[in-house]
Scaffold this active site. Structure first.
Site, PDB file in Angstrom:
ATOM      1  CB  SER A 665      -0.942   0.004   1.221  1.00 20.04           C
ATOM      2  OG  SER A 665      -0.198   0.065   2.422  1.00 20.04           O
ATOM      3  CE  LYS A 708      -3.052   1.912   4.831  1.00 20.14           C
ATOM      4  NZ  LYS A 708      -2.754   1.327   3.518  1.00 20.14           N
TER       5      LYS A 708
END
EC number: 3.4.21.53
Length: 822
Positions: A665, A708
């Site tokens: 990611s 996030k």
């Protein structure tokens, strides 16, 4: 460099995520309820139609090998669903047999097994106790009867009469020949008689020789006859004992068989029991003396009918292994501790005068015995972590019998003789529950697994959040509330629960089916509502329950954020820096996840085209993370070095990273950092980026997008929101957004931004404020664009490499010529 034009600024606005996409609120205005008390609870298993069909198929099919493996993470309601289905199926199934172990009178180390109809195992056990108790009284009484004493007296008198008659005949012959026969402590003595007494040796020596010889001859004849009689006496004693034994046997038979016949009348249709009673009868008759010995030691009538026999009579008892007296339908057993012994059974020992002894009465059942004829549910993780339990289960299922063996026997570690109980036929349906990982590992590595567990039921983790499903989900919430006797939820509370369920599913268009988490949330919301003395659970109570969960688990998150704010962990949220970007990762601890920003830096220099991942070099980077870095090399080569060598080397690193890294990611952030290092163009530190990238520069979806975004937002909020800060996410992750209210309000006020991109070029434009530029027909990029700068630097590195190659070639030629001249 070419700065952004107005058209470019409008293009950036297109990357901005709409306010309505930040949080997909639930609207239940189409439903007419006020609280969940007004709703009918949902009885069906919502969202699990595939798993339910598989379960019903696996439970219904009776062929060998069609055991079940139920897949899914914990909290999906697997155990509850399995219990309901198995209980329903078991009610329509006949109750299986009782199982008992009894003594093998021919081979005591090989106990025999009896299969009896429901409840008759315990009945036989009690009947045998009463049978032996009755004999402990009846047998001694029979040997105390007048008839027995009269018969014994007859046998004794017959022996004595026979002995006396024979001795009298010898004595008469001796008397006739004037020989006296005398009994002494050492035996019989013979001698010539003179008057009423035995002649002395002196007197005997005075007799004429002929008379001495005649007397001696007669004495020898009488002595021989006496010896013959004395030799017959042991034989007569043996015959007498045989008659006594026969008498005792007849008395025992008459008594024992009378009680045995009464006992056998109850079990006329069970040949195995009749055979066992016959064997007991024979053994009791042979061991009558044992009963007579204990007659004097027996206690009062309080022992009669007790549940325990004297130890010497254990051979006659019945060890009821499985009793189905109280069972309705087939048994359903959930074994929470599936060790080898708890599954297969065990043979216990008792200490006796310093040694360990055992017999068939110390055989104990396992879960396979208890569930035989029904269903056994096991946690696969527990059975795999218990030594030899998995192999024992497979062996039983393959052989279709339960063979009780100790681990010492199984592993050939013990040389002592132990019991070898007769195996019990096995007819069972085993249901394993566990994770998908364990299922596929067993499927791949265990060749017997697919043969024994042919049915898999995969429980869904979530389901589509549409109007039809939401209506059912509301009833599901009502069912949990009503079953747990919680306060009813009002409409706002139900909406908040559904929204939180989408958050748990990490998808705005799906809802989680983790019943455990959902039930916990309702219980905790009920607590806060009662504390506020509400009559129903409100939206605020649900939110407080969510906040309290985060607070209780949030210490590590707060410490990490504190380290950033104090400058210990370096994260910049303002300014611009070349080859440095804020990447985003997720830390997950026991179901609690939070986002953590990380500084990613890169360097670029003349080299051989290799991108070095420092995390991988020191073995901190996982395989997926390393794969993502390798994709970056492919991207650079395909975009900027198709017709020339990629003459650069680069390094990438997560700064202040002291643990392992996994996942791709951060590959988009790493590529942006790398491009910045090559172009020497600074990146905005007010932005963070997450997303994976492929070889063509496409930004791909990642997990944990909400955590996030919120993780970077929390850092920016603590430092003060400037209106320039924000997060860049993949376009495909918009559908997963369920951001907390604080983030949504900051975005609405323009203090924080969220951008969604689909290409790495779009991300670079946002991070640098410089257009990437498209390659023209002549193969060149527009001046001042990022691609032009990168292309120029790559070409420069290639030229330098060629120049160094020529210089090296010239030096080599000069060295060769000098060597020839010398």
């Amino acid at each position: 460099m070419q700065s952004l034009s107005r058209n470019s600024q409008s293009a950036i606005n297109q990357f901005t995520v709409k306010q309505s996409e930040l949080y997909h609120a639930c609207d239940l205005s189409q439903f007419s309820f006020e609280t969940t008390d007004e709703l009918e609870p949902l009885e069906e298993h919502l969202g699990q139609s595939r798993a339910m069909q598989a379960l019903k198929f696996g439970i219904g099919i009776k062929q060998e090998g069609y055991n079940l493996f139920v897949l899914g993470s914990s909290g999906l309601g697997k155990q509850t669903t399995i219990r309901e289905l198995l209980t329903e199926e078991a009610e329509e199934t006949a109750v299986p047999s009782d199982w008992c172990y009894v003594n093998n009178f021919e081979q005591a180390h090989k106990p025999l097994v009896l299969a009896l109809p429901k409840g008759m195992g315990r009945q036989l056990q009690q009947d045998m106790l009463r049978f032996i108790d009755d004999l402990l009284i009846a047998l001694p009484a029979a040997f105390e009867s007048d008839e027995y004493h009269a018969a014994m007296q007859t046998i004794n008198e017959e022996y004595l009469r026979r002995e006396e008659q024979s001795l009298d005949e010898v004595a008469a012959k001796a008397e006739k020949n004037n020989i006296m026969m005398m009994r002494t402590p050492s035996g019989w003595n013979l001698g010539p008689k003179q008057g009423d007494k035995v002649m002395s040796p002196e007197e005997f020596s005075q007799l004429p020789d002929e008379e001495q010889q005649a007397v001696t001859q007669v004495v020898e004849e009488v002595r021989d006859e006496l010896k013959r009689i004395l030799r017959q006496i042991p034989k007569w004693q043996k015959e007498s004992r045989a008659k006594v034994k026969q008498l005792n046997r007849e008395v025992s038979q008459g008594t024992v068989k009378q009680y045995a016949e009464d006992l056998k009348q109850k079990y006329l249709e069970l040949d195995s029991v009749l055979h066992f009673v016959d064997k007991v009868t024979e053994d009791v008759i042979e061991n009558t003396d044992l009963f007579r010995k204990y007659a004097a030691e027996m206690k009062d009538s309080s022992q009669t009918g007790s549940n325990k026999l004297p130890p010497d009579f254990n051979a006659y008892q019945v060890n009821v292994l499985v009793d189905h007296t109280a069972t309705q339908g087939a048994p359903v057993v959930f074994e929470d501790h599936p060790s080898y012994q708890n599954l297969i059974g065990r043979i216990e020992h008792i200490a006796h005068f310093g040694s360990l002894i055992t017999d068939f009465s110390l055989i104990k059942p396992g879960a396979l015995h208890q569930a035989n004829g029904g269903y056994l549910v096991l946690d696969v993780r527990k059975i795999l972590s218990s030594p030899y339990a998995w192999e024992g289960l497979k062996r039983a299922l393959s052989s279709r019998e339960i063979k009780i063996e100790s681990l010492e026997q199984l592993m050939s570690l013990a040389s002592t003789t132990s019991l070898q109980p007769e195996p019990i036929p096995l007819d069972i349906k085993v249901v394993l529950t566990g994770s998908r990982l364990l299922y596929y590992l067993l499927k791949h590595y265990d060749p017997e697994f697919s043969r024994l567990f042919k049915v898999s039921a995969d429980f869904s983790e979530d389901m589509i959040r549409d109007d039809d499903n939401i209506g059912l989900y509301v009833r599901l919430i009502a069912g949990i509330q009503q079953r747990n006797h919680l306060l009813p939820l009002d409409r706002g509370a139900v909406e908040k629960v559904i929204e939180q369920s989408s958050r748990m599913a990490q998808d705005a268009f799906r809802v989680s089916l983790h019943m455990g988490n959902l039930s916990d949330l309702l219980v905790e919301a009920d607590h806060w509502a009662r504390k506020q003395q509400r009559e129903s659970i409100a939206k605020e109570d649900v939110q407080q329950a969510i906040d309290m969960r985060l607070f209780m688990m949030g210490q590590i998150k707060e410490r990490l954020q504190e380290a950033v704010i104090r400058g210990i962990y370096k994260i910049a949220t303002s300014g611009e820096v070349i080859a440095q970007v804020n990447g985003l990762s997720v830390i997950e601890l026991d179901g609690y996840a939070f986002g953590r920003p990380s500084r990613i830096t890169a360097t670029a220099r003349l080299g051989s085209g290799k991108v070095i991942d420092i995390e991988r070099e020191v073995e901190l980077g996982g395989a997926i993370h390393s794969k993502g870095v390798m994709i970056l090399s492919s991207y650079l080569a395909s975009h900027y070095a198709k017709e020339q060598p990629l003459a650069l080397s680069a390094t990438l690193v997560f700064e202040q990273s002291y643990g392992s890294l996994e996942g791709d990611s951060a590959s988009a952030a790493e590529l942006c950092t790398l491009l910045s290092a090559i172009a020497e163009v600074p990146l905005k530190q007010s932005l963070a980026i997450t997303g994976s990238v492929n070889q063509h520069g496409e930004i791909q979806a990642i997990g944990g997008v909400n955590e996030k975004v919120e993780g970077f937002f929390d850092i920016c909020r603590e430092r003060g929101l400037s209106g320039e800060q924000g997060v860049i996410i993949p376009q495909s992750n918009i559908q997963h957004l369920m951001l907390k209210d604080e983030v949504c309000q900051a975005v609405e006020k323009g203090k924080f931004h969220l951008y969604a991109v689909s290409m790495i070029d779009e991300a670079m434009t946002l991070l640098t404020g410089v257009e990437m530029g498209l390659r023209a027909d002549d193969g060149k990029y527009p001046l001042g664009t990022l691609n032009a700068l990168i292309d120029k630097k790559v070409a420069h590195f290639a030229a330098l490499q060629q120049q160094f190659a020529k210089n090296d070639h010239g030096k080599n030629r000069l060295l060769k010529r000098s060597s020839k001249d010398s």
